[in-house]
Design an enzyme around this catalytic site. Structure first.
Site, PDB file in Angstrom:
ATOM      1  N   TYR A  44      -9.406 -11.479  -7.146  1.00 37.00           N
ATOM      2  CA  TYR A  44      -8.470 -11.543  -8.319  1.00 37.00           C
ATOM      3  C   TYR A  44      -8.782 -12.569  -9.452  1.00 37.00           C
ATOM      4  O   TYR A  44      -8.176 -12.825 -10.431  1.00 37.00           O
ATOM      5  CB  TYR A  44      -7.061 -11.446  -7.948  1.00 37.00           C
ATOM      6  CG  TYR A  44      -6.759 -10.270  -7.046  1.00 37.00           C
ATOM      7  CD1 TYR A  44      -6.558  -8.993  -7.717  1.00 37.00           C
ATOM      8  CD2 TYR A  44      -6.605 -10.423  -5.477  1.00 37.00           C
ATOM      9  CE1 TYR A  44      -6.442  -7.804  -6.923  1.00 37.00           C
ATOM     10  CE2 TYR A  44      -6.092  -9.156  -4.764  1.00 37.00           C
ATOM     11  CZ  TYR A  44      -6.238  -7.902  -5.520  1.00 37.00           C
ATOM     12  OH  TYR A  44      -6.029  -6.872  -4.861  1.00 37.00           O
ATOM     13  N   ARG A  90       0.874  -1.280   0.175  1.00 38.24           N
ATOM     14  CA  ARG A  90       0.106  -0.205  -0.076  1.00 38.24           C
ATOM     15  C   ARG A  90       0.961   1.186  -0.103  1.00 38.24           C
ATOM     16  O   ARG A  90       2.157   1.141   0.526  1.00 38.24           O
ATOM     17  CB  ARG A  90      -0.857  -0.046   1.255  1.00 38.24           C
ATOM     18  CG  ARG A  90      -1.780  -1.430   1.497  1.00 38.24           C
ATOM     19  CD  ARG A  90      -2.495  -1.266   2.613  1.00 38.24           C
ATOM     20  NE  ARG A  90      -3.451  -2.374   2.771  1.00 38.24           N
ATOM     21  CZ  ARG A  90      -2.979  -3.559   3.265  1.00 38.24           C
ATOM     22  NH1 ARG A  90      -1.810  -3.674   3.845  1.00 38.24           N
ATOM     23  NH2 ARG A  90      -3.829  -4.683   3.552  1.00 38.24           N
ATOM     24  N   HIS A  97      -2.974   2.339  -5.888  1.00 35.64           N
ATOM     25  CA  HIS A  97      -3.665   0.876  -5.474  1.00 35.64           C
ATOM     26  C   HIS A  97      -3.680   0.137  -6.862  1.00 35.64           C
ATOM     27  O   HIS A  97      -3.781  -0.996  -6.762  1.00 35.64           O
ATOM     28  CB  HIS A  97      -4.929   1.071  -4.875  1.00 35.64           C
ATOM     29  CG  HIS A  97      -5.184   0.206  -3.362  1.00 35.64           C
ATOM     30  ND1 HIS A  97      -4.583   0.128  -2.440  1.00 35.64           N
ATOM     31  CD2 HIS A  97      -5.989  -0.860  -3.433  1.00 35.64           C
ATOM     32  CE1 HIS A  97      -4.743  -0.727  -1.632  1.00 35.64           C
ATOM     33  NE2 HIS A  97      -5.741  -1.693  -2.245  1.00 35.64           N
ATOM     34  N   LYS A 148      -1.504  -2.370   7.531  1.00 32.79           N
ATOM     35  CA  LYS A 148      -2.934  -2.334   7.948  1.00 32.79           C
ATOM     36  C   LYS A 148      -3.123  -3.164   9.028  1.00 32.79           C
ATOM     37  O   LYS A 148      -2.838  -4.483   9.074  1.00 32.79           O
ATOM     38  CB  LYS A 148      -3.937  -2.454   6.803  1.00 32.79           C
ATOM     39  CG  LYS A 148      -5.342  -2.061   6.845  1.00 32.79           C
ATOM     40  CD  LYS A 148      -6.144  -2.110   5.612  1.00 32.79           C
ATOM     41  CE  LYS A 148      -7.215  -1.887   5.847  1.00 32.79           C
ATOM     42  NZ  LYS A 148      -8.248  -1.758   4.674  1.00 32.79           N
ATOM     43  N   HIS A 184      -3.722  -9.636   3.451  1.00 35.76           N
ATOM     44  CA  HIS A 184      -5.069  -9.572   3.765  1.00 35.76           C
ATOM     45  C   HIS A 184      -5.575 -10.327   4.773  1.00 35.76           C
ATOM     46  O   HIS A 184      -4.758 -11.390   5.195  1.00 35.76           O
ATOM     47  CB  HIS A 184      -5.925 -10.462   2.363  1.00 35.76           C
ATOM     48  CG  HIS A 184      -5.862  -9.352   1.301  1.00 35.76           C
ATOM     49  ND1 HIS A 184      -6.145  -9.811  -0.006  1.00 35.76           N
ATOM     50  CD2 HIS A 184      -5.927  -8.083   1.250  1.00 35.76           C
ATOM     51  CE1 HIS A 184      -6.303  -8.815  -0.782  1.00 35.76           C
ATOM     52  NE2 HIS A 184      -5.819  -7.757  -0.142  1.00 35.76           N
ATOM     53  N   ARG A 196      -1.175  -2.284  -7.061  1.00 40.90           N
ATOM     54  CA  ARG A 196      -1.292  -3.443  -5.978  1.00 40.90           C
ATOM     55  C   ARG A 196      -2.390  -4.435  -6.594  1.00 40.90           C
ATOM     56  O   ARG A 196      -1.853  -5.546  -6.630  1.00 40.90           O
ATOM     57  CB  ARG A 196      -1.709  -2.730  -4.720  1.00 40.90           C
ATOM     58  CG  ARG A 196      -2.166  -3.855  -3.832  1.00 40.90           C
ATOM     59  CD  ARG A 196      -2.547  -3.061  -2.234  1.00 40.90           C
ATOM     60  NE  ARG A 196      -2.933  -3.824  -1.477  1.00 40.90           N
ATOM     61  CZ  ARG A 196      -2.481  -4.653  -0.332  1.00 40.90           C
ATOM     62  NH1 ARG A 196      -1.257  -4.679  -0.388  1.00 40.90           N
ATOM     63  NH2 ARG A 196      -3.350  -5.253   0.422  1.00 40.90           N
TER      64      ARG A 196
END
Length: 291
Positions: free
Chosen positions: A263, A133, A228, A158, A254, A231
């Protein structure tokens, strides 16, 4: 700093919220107060409902952004003011799941080659080469680069989670060239802030955003591109190259594998490998159109 802002800041810090969340929540409450030209502790439920409608109607914000605003206001009223909050009266907007825009590998190369400066060039390479990120990229330290093990340590990502991502030989070579070109070698941050990138603080996320936007305009690619996006491209291109979802989940940081399954919908390899049921039908020759 006002008394209310100080109180809210203390509550956020006491709960060990991430700095980006702290900045966001404080800004949201300040904007809420400014909108009605009154201190936030003098505003109530009806003002929150009006403001929610304003965010959707006038500012045209996405549902996820409005949810973020409501979360900040909810924290302020419950944790700072110790007032009740009714979720029934201020419901979070329904989420809209949209597939992100994906660039082909050639388009990614075109974007990176269109960087305005050498510094922007290395930022875009690092974004795509690691899938981090933009806030994680901005706060990378020199000690996070482990060239012996060929990994990069992401600290405090995150959710306050640490993780490791791959360090590609191409990116390592570019980082070393970037390092040699610096006027003054940094001692802490990999990407120092300041005009000549010699400050004792890291670059801001806005610098990363600007690098991407300026390259996007110069590239001539007619797609919506932001940091992003790279990413998303990182994850999709890994999947198309044969990486499994669990590995991609770990690399992206994640929490839930379900976040990573998006994805599957973006992978050209998987889509092309799946035949349409129409192809299995045994149809007659084209019927002559009646006159």
């Amino acid at each position: 700093m006002t008394h209310l802002r100080k109180m809210m800041l203390e509550e956020l810090e006491r709960r060990n919220y991430a700095q980006t969340t702290i900045d966001c929540y404080l800004r949201v409450v300040a904007e809420f107060s400014l909108h009605f030209h009154r201190p936030p502790n003098q505003l109530g439920l009806e003002h929150i409902r009006q403001y929610q409608a304003h965010l959707f109607g006038r500012r045209k914000l996405a549902p996820s952004t409005v949810t973020q605003h409501l979360a900040a206001l909810r924290f302020f009223y419950i944790k700072t003011l110790r007032k009740p909050w009714s979720i029934a009266e201020t419901p979070y907007p329904k989420k809209v799941q949209r597939l992100p825009s994906i660039l082909s590998p050639d388009e990614v190369a075109q974007l990176i080659d269109s960087a305005l400066t050498a510094f922007h060039h290395i930022l875009l390479m690092a974004l795509y080469g690691t899938g981090v990120r933009r806030a994680e990229l901005a706060r990378l330290k020199i000690t996070d680069i482990d060239s012996r093990r060929m990994i990069i340590h992401i600290q405090g990502g995150k959710g306050r989670k640490d993780r490791d991502v791959m360090l590609s030989p191409t990116l390592l070579k570019a980082l070393r060239e970037y390092w040699r070109g610096l006027r003054r070698k940094p001692t802490d941050w990999l990407f120092p802030g300041g005009r000549w990138h010699t400050a004792n603080h890291p670059i801001t996320t806005k610098v990363v955003w600007d690098a991407c936007q300026k390259a996007a305009r110069r590239s001539g690619i007619h797609k919506k591109i932001h940091p992003h996006t790279l990413r998303h491209c990182f994850a999709t291109h890994l999947l198309e190259a044969g990486a499994d979802l669990r590995t991609i989940q770990i690399l992206l940081g994640h929490r839930d594998l379900e976040e990573t399954t998006i994805y599957l919908h973006l992978s050209q390899r998987l889509l092309n490998a799946t035949a349409s049921p129409l192809d299995s039908l045994k149809l007659k020759d084209k019927v002559q159109q009646s006159e």
